[in-house]
Design a protein around this motif. Structure first.
Motif, PDB file in Angstrom:
ATOM      1  N   VAL A 136      -0.315   7.130  -7.323  1.00 12.03           N
ATOM      2  CA  VAL A 136       0.404   6.165  -7.148  1.00 12.03           C
ATOM      3  C   VAL A 136      -0.465   5.060  -6.399  1.00 12.03           C
ATOM      4  N   LEU A 137      -0.805   3.926  -6.907  1.00 12.20           N
ATOM      5  CA  LEU A 137      -1.705   3.088  -6.139  1.00 12.20           C
ATOM      6  C   LEU A 137      -0.627   1.917  -5.660  1.00 12.20           C
ATOM      7  N   VAL A 138      -0.588   1.545  -4.428  1.00 12.67           N
ATOM      8  CA  VAL A 138       0.401   0.644  -3.902  1.00 12.67           C
ATOM      9  C   VAL A 138      -0.119  -0.577  -3.288  1.00 12.67           C
ATOM     10  N   PRO A 139       0.402  -1.656  -3.018  1.00 11.96           N
ATOM     11  CA  PRO A 139      -0.117  -2.663  -2.260  1.00 11.96           C
ATOM     12  C   PRO A 139       0.434  -2.545  -0.995  1.00 11.96           C
ATOM     13  N   ASP A 146      -1.386   6.776  11.359  1.00  5.99           N
ATOM     14  CA  ASP A 146      -0.889   8.057  10.905  1.00  5.99           C
ATOM     15  C   ASP A 146      -0.288   7.622   9.367  1.00  5.99           C
ATOM     16  N   GLY A 147      -0.794   6.616   8.869  1.00 10.90           N
ATOM     17  CA  GLY A 147      -0.367   6.402   7.557  1.00 10.90           C
ATOM     18  C   GLY A 147       0.883   5.807   7.442  1.00 10.90           C
ATOM     19  N   VAL A 148       1.414   5.185   8.127  1.00 10.86           N
ATOM     20  CA  VAL A 148       2.725   4.122   7.867  1.00 10.86           C
ATOM     21  C   VAL A 148       2.404   2.847   7.333  1.00 10.86           C
ATOM     22  N   ARG A 149       2.831   2.567   6.059  1.00  7.91           N
ATOM     23  CA  ARG A 149       2.658   1.410   5.391  1.00  7.91           C
ATOM     24  C   ARG A 149       3.617   0.483   5.731  1.00  7.91           C
ATOM     25  N   VAL A 164       8.461   9.284  -5.942  1.00  2.96           N
ATOM     26  CA  VAL A 164       7.525  10.090  -6.344  1.00  2.96           C
ATOM     27  C   VAL A 164       7.385  11.332  -5.944  1.00  2.96           C
ATOM     28  N   GLY A 165       6.700  12.088  -6.774  1.00  2.72           N
ATOM     29  CA  GLY A 165       6.906  13.713  -6.669  1.00  2.72           C
ATOM     30  C   GLY A 165       6.056  14.144  -5.471  1.00  2.72           C
ATOM     31  N   GLU A 166       6.297  15.227  -4.639  1.00  7.71           N
ATOM     32  CA  GLU A 166       5.732  15.553  -3.606  1.00  7.71           C
ATOM     33  C   GLU A 166       4.288  15.979  -3.765  1.00  7.71           C
ATOM     34  N   ASN A 167       3.718  16.300  -4.892  1.00  8.15           N
ATOM     35  CA  ASN A 167       2.343  16.341  -5.098  1.00  8.15           C
ATOM     36  C   ASN A 167       1.360  15.319  -5.441  1.00  8.15           C
ATOM     37  N   ALA A 168       2.158  14.081  -5.555  1.00  3.42           N
ATOM     38  CA  ALA A 168       1.535  13.004  -6.092  1.00  3.42           C
ATOM     39  C   ALA A 168       0.702  12.483  -4.849  1.00  3.42           C
ATOM     40  N   LEU A 169      -0.560  11.676  -4.776  1.00  4.35           N
ATOM     41  CA  LEU A 169      -1.276  11.223  -4.256  1.00  4.35           C
ATOM     42  C   LEU A 169      -0.805   9.552  -3.815  1.00  4.35           C
ATOM     43  N   ARG A 170      -0.668   9.332  -2.818  1.00  7.57           N
ATOM     44  CA  ARG A 170      -0.046   7.999  -2.480  1.00  7.57           C
ATOM     45  C   ARG A 170      -1.300   7.093  -1.898  1.00  7.57           C
ATOM     46  N   VAL A 171      -1.858   6.004  -2.589  1.00  8.02           N
ATOM     47  CA  VAL A 171      -3.161   5.572  -2.219  1.00  8.02           C
ATOM     48  C   VAL A 171      -2.719   3.742  -1.965  1.00  8.02           C
ATOM     49  N   LEU A 172      -2.994   3.358  -0.679  1.00  7.86           N
ATOM     50  CA  LEU A 172      -2.853   2.083  -0.600  1.00  7.86           C
ATOM     51  C   LEU A 172      -4.128   1.374  -0.331  1.00  7.86           C
ATOM     52  N   VAL A 192       1.622   6.774   3.408  1.00 11.59           N
ATOM     53  CA  VAL A 192       0.820   7.079   2.183  1.00 11.59           C
ATOM     54  C   VAL A 192      -0.222   8.036   2.560  1.00 11.59           C
ATOM     55  N   ASP A 193      -0.801   8.650   1.718  1.00 11.80           N
ATOM     56  CA  ASP A 193      -1.982   9.683   1.979  1.00 11.80           C
ATOM     57  C   ASP A 193      -3.359   9.055   2.253  1.00 11.80           C
ATOM     58  N   VAL A 194      -3.733   8.179   1.488  1.00 13.83           N
ATOM     59  CA  VAL A 194      -4.934   7.484   1.555  1.00 13.83           C
ATOM     60  C   VAL A 194      -4.963   5.995   1.531  1.00 13.83           C
ATOM     61  N   VAL A 195      -5.838   5.553   2.315  1.00  6.22           N
ATOM     62  CA  VAL A 195      -6.082   3.926   2.436  1.00  6.22           C
ATOM     63  C   VAL A 195      -7.399   3.528   1.822  1.00  6.22           C
ATOM     64  N   VAL A 196      -7.833   2.696   1.064  1.00  6.98           N
ATOM     65  CA  VAL A 196      -8.932   2.398   0.501  1.00  6.98           C
ATOM     66  C   VAL A 196      -9.092   1.016   0.831  1.00  6.98           C
ATOM     67  N   SER A 197     -10.231   0.435   1.407  1.00 11.58           N
ATOM     68  CA  SER A 197     -10.971  -0.699   1.262  1.00 11.58           C
ATOM     69  C   SER A 197     -12.273  -0.820   0.783  1.00 11.58           C
TER      70      SER A 197
END
Length: 206
Positions: A136-139, A146-149, A164-172, A192-197
């Motif tokens: 899941v890609l989110v804005p 520590d990943g709080v969006r 979202v399913g517990e095994n899904a990757l959450r990407v901000l 979120v699990d990951v942040v990308v810039s």
């Protein structure tokens, strides 16, 4: 020993909301003042970093979004995912700020939904369709160490991420200076699990 009263408890709901408002205002102002050439220069790097994440590269279903304004751009990512055959779901904003989801079938499948939004013109699949996503890609506007969006305050993506399913990757997706912010957390806030810039990928540990 008596406690000295110095104002509202910073952990209270009102105090958290006020701190979020202040942080949102600061970050939105910074986005508005970022030159377009800087935003354009970041686009290719951001897309390359997202598509290189192994979970994204092999995902069968990706829930994503269509960027707007000064948000990190997603158009190239959506096109690349669609071209390689991924099943891409995009949000459709409902009247109560919840999100329905509909398939992305290329740029021509998008329509102007007002307020700067572009949404899929395909048939919506329901609010629970996001649960089928592998990624899941989110804005957002910021993320803590520590990943709080932190989003824009409507709660749409907090509700969606809760499904979202517990095994899904959450990407901000964020701009570089929006990472590692002091984000005040409320009980409903989703991590979120990951942040990308444009500068790369950061994974958060549980």
């Amino acid at each position: 020993m008596c406690e000295q009263e110095n104002g509202p408890d910073p952990r209270s709901g009102d105090a958290v909301a006020e701190r979020k408002r202040d942080l949102r205002e600061r970050l939105l102002t910074a986005r508005r003042h970022t030159p377009q050439e800087v935003l354009d220069a970041r686009a290719a790097s951001l897309g390359a970093h997202v598509l290189a994440i192994p979970e994204v590269a092999f995902a069968g279903t990706v829930a994503a979004y269509v960027s707007m304004g000064t948000e990190p751009p997603t158009d190239a990512v959506l096109a690349a995912l669609h071209a390689r055959g991924a099943h891409v779901l995009l949000p459709v904003l409902l009247g109560d700020n919840d999100l329905d989801w509909a398939p992305y079938e290329g740029p021509d499948s998008l329509r102007d939904a007002g307020r700067g939004l572009r949404e899929p013109a395909t048939t919506p699949l329901g609010v629970d369709a996001v649960a089928s996503a592998d990624v899941v890609l989110v804005p957002g506007l910021a993320v803590s160490a520590d990943g709080v969006r932190m989003g824009r305050g409507g709660g749409s993506y907090d509700r969606a991420l809760a499904r979202v399913g517990e095994n899904a990757l959450r990407v901000l997706l964020l701009h570089p200076d929006e990472i590692d912010q002091d984000v005040p957390a409320a009980p409903h806030d989703q991590r979120v699990d990951v942040v990308v810039s444009a500068e790369g990928v950061v994974r958060f540990t549980a």
